[in-house]
Design an enzyme around this catalytic site. Structure first.
Site, PDB file in Angstrom:
ATOM      1  N   SER A 132      26.622   8.085  11.622  1.00  0.00           N
ATOM      2  CA  SER A 132      26.056   6.843  11.087  1.00  0.00           C
ATOM      3  C   SER A 132      26.783   5.634  11.687  1.00  0.00           C
ATOM      4  O   SER A 132      26.815   5.497  12.917  1.00  0.00           O
ATOM      5  CB  SER A 132      26.105   6.867   9.559  1.00  0.00           C
ATOM      6  OG  SER A 132      25.271   5.864   9.010  1.00  0.00           O
TER       7      SER A 132
ATOM      8  N   ASP B 268      15.455  11.475   8.591  1.00  0.00           N
ATOM      9  CA  ASP B 268      16.604  10.567   8.653  1.00  0.00           C
ATOM     10  C   ASP B 268      16.193   9.109   8.460  1.00  0.00           C
ATOM     11  O   ASP B 268      15.144   8.677   8.952  1.00  0.00           O
ATOM     12  CB  ASP B 268      17.248  10.719  10.037  1.00  0.00           C
ATOM     13  CG  ASP B 268      18.716  10.398  10.080  1.00  0.00           C
ATOM     14  OD1 ASP B 268      19.160   9.534   9.312  1.00  0.00           O
ATOM     15  OD2 ASP B 268      19.420  11.013  10.918  1.00  0.00           O
TER      16      ASP B 268
ATOM     17  N   HIS C  35      19.852  12.289   6.730  1.00  0.00           N
ATOM     18  CA  HIS C  35      20.940  11.561   7.390  1.00  0.00           C
ATOM     19  C   HIS C  35      22.224  12.383   7.517  1.00  0.00           C
ATOM     20  O   HIS C  35      23.179  11.922   8.141  1.00  0.00           O
ATOM     21  CB  HIS C  35      21.212  10.280   6.589  1.00  0.00           C
ATOM     22  CG  HIS C  35      21.972   9.224   7.319  1.00  0.00           C
ATOM     23  ND1 HIS C  35      21.591   8.757   8.555  1.00  0.00           N
ATOM     24  CD2 HIS C  35      23.094   8.508   6.971  1.00  0.00           C
ATOM     25  CE1 HIS C  35      22.444   7.812   8.938  1.00  0.00           C
ATOM     26  NE2 HIS C  35      23.364   7.652   8.007  1.00  0.00           N
TER      27      HIS C  35
END
Length: 299
Positions: A110, A250, A277
């Protein structure tokens, strides 16, 4: 599974200290991998499963970026203190502190993947490979895709989000409930969230300085200093093998991720079909095998 050997430590950085944890043996002969967590400010907890990469004899280094988790907190720092360069410098400091400059891998998840791209584009000495996991290549793409995803959500969820964002009432239970509805579909589809994922969210709640300053109130409403961040013009400078990871569901949608694949020469992109995610949580063993095989091929 046999218990994994772990050692914790701290190193001075700037006005404070960086906490780190090594799983496995730095002297094993394999280049270690440094895990860059997301947020910014989410701490290492939710990415804990990447320690399983040590099962093949490779040391795995988790650390909490400054401002969160077990590292020094600086709630009174001006917003201008919290920059991508700060966190690049912190990683460089940790690599040298642990004596791993000769050869190491970097995995960022991320925000951590955004940071990994920033890092790789500077061509630091010793990096053998990058893994960019579940990361947008620009925040403009991230926000536009979040809005597109939102337009496909049930109307009551959209209405709750829009109402409270307009009013700035992010702590309202109605807004929190709508936010969780989104998270359970596009952030982590293992529900209820595993303890390590909850731990990361909880520690953001206790000190949201970095997250609120750089990102904003939540994953899909970006008001912070990163809102104009864009690494796409720099991606051609990355000159090491690069693995790109994302989940089919995601919040980092294919449109967010594609510039990495398009602009990093020789990169490979793997989409995990049953993940959002956090493939390292949602499809743990497949994720570990995918990343582990990539690392082994690029030692």
């Amino acid at each position: 599974m046999t218990e994994l050997k772990q050692v914790e430590g701290r190193t001075k950085f700037g006005p404070g200290e960086t906490w780190y944890r090594i799983t496995g043996d730095l002297g094993s002969g394999k280049p270690p991998i440094f895990i860059l967590h997301g947020g910014p400010g989410a701490a290492h907890n939710y990415a804990d499963s990447y320690k399983l990469l040590s099962r093949g004899g490779r040391a795995v280094v988790h650390y909490d970026q400054i401002g969160c988790g077990l590292s020094s907190h600086h709630p009174d720092m001006e917003p201008g203190f919290w920059t991508p360069q700060l966190f690049v410098d912190e990683l460089e400091n940790l690599v040298d502190h642990l004596g791993q400059r000769q050869a190491f891998h970097v995995l960022g998840q991320s925000w951590g993947g955004m940071l990994a791209a920033e890092y790789g584009s500077r061509r630091p000495k010793g990096v053998k490979s990058l893994t960019i996991a579940n990361s947008p290549a620009s925040m403009e793409l991230w926000v536009s895709e979040a809005m597109r995803q939102r337009s496909e959500m049930p109307q009551d969820i959209q209405d709750a989000l829009n109402k409270h964002e307009k009013a700035g009432t992010y702590s309202d239970p109605e807004y929190q409930k709508a936010t969780m509805w989104v998270y359970e579909r596009h952030v982590c589809r293992v529900v209820p969230f595993p303890p390590e994922v909850t731990a990361s969210f909880d520690q953001i709640g206790k000190d949201p300085t970095v997250y609120h300053t750089m990102n904003g109130p939540n994953e899909f409403f970006v008001t912070g200093t990163l809102k104009n961040w864009n690494i796409i013009p720099e991606l051609h400078k990355i000159n090491v093998p690069t693995l790109i990871i994302s989940g089919r569901h995601d919040e980092a949608t294919p449109a967010c991720v594609k510039p990495y694949a398009d602009n990093i020469k020789g990169s490979r992109w793997v989409i995990f079909e049953d993940s959002s995610h956090m493939p390292h949580v949602e499809e743990k063993e497949l994720c570990m095998k995918t990343v582990g095989d990539f690392l082994d091929a690029n030692d």
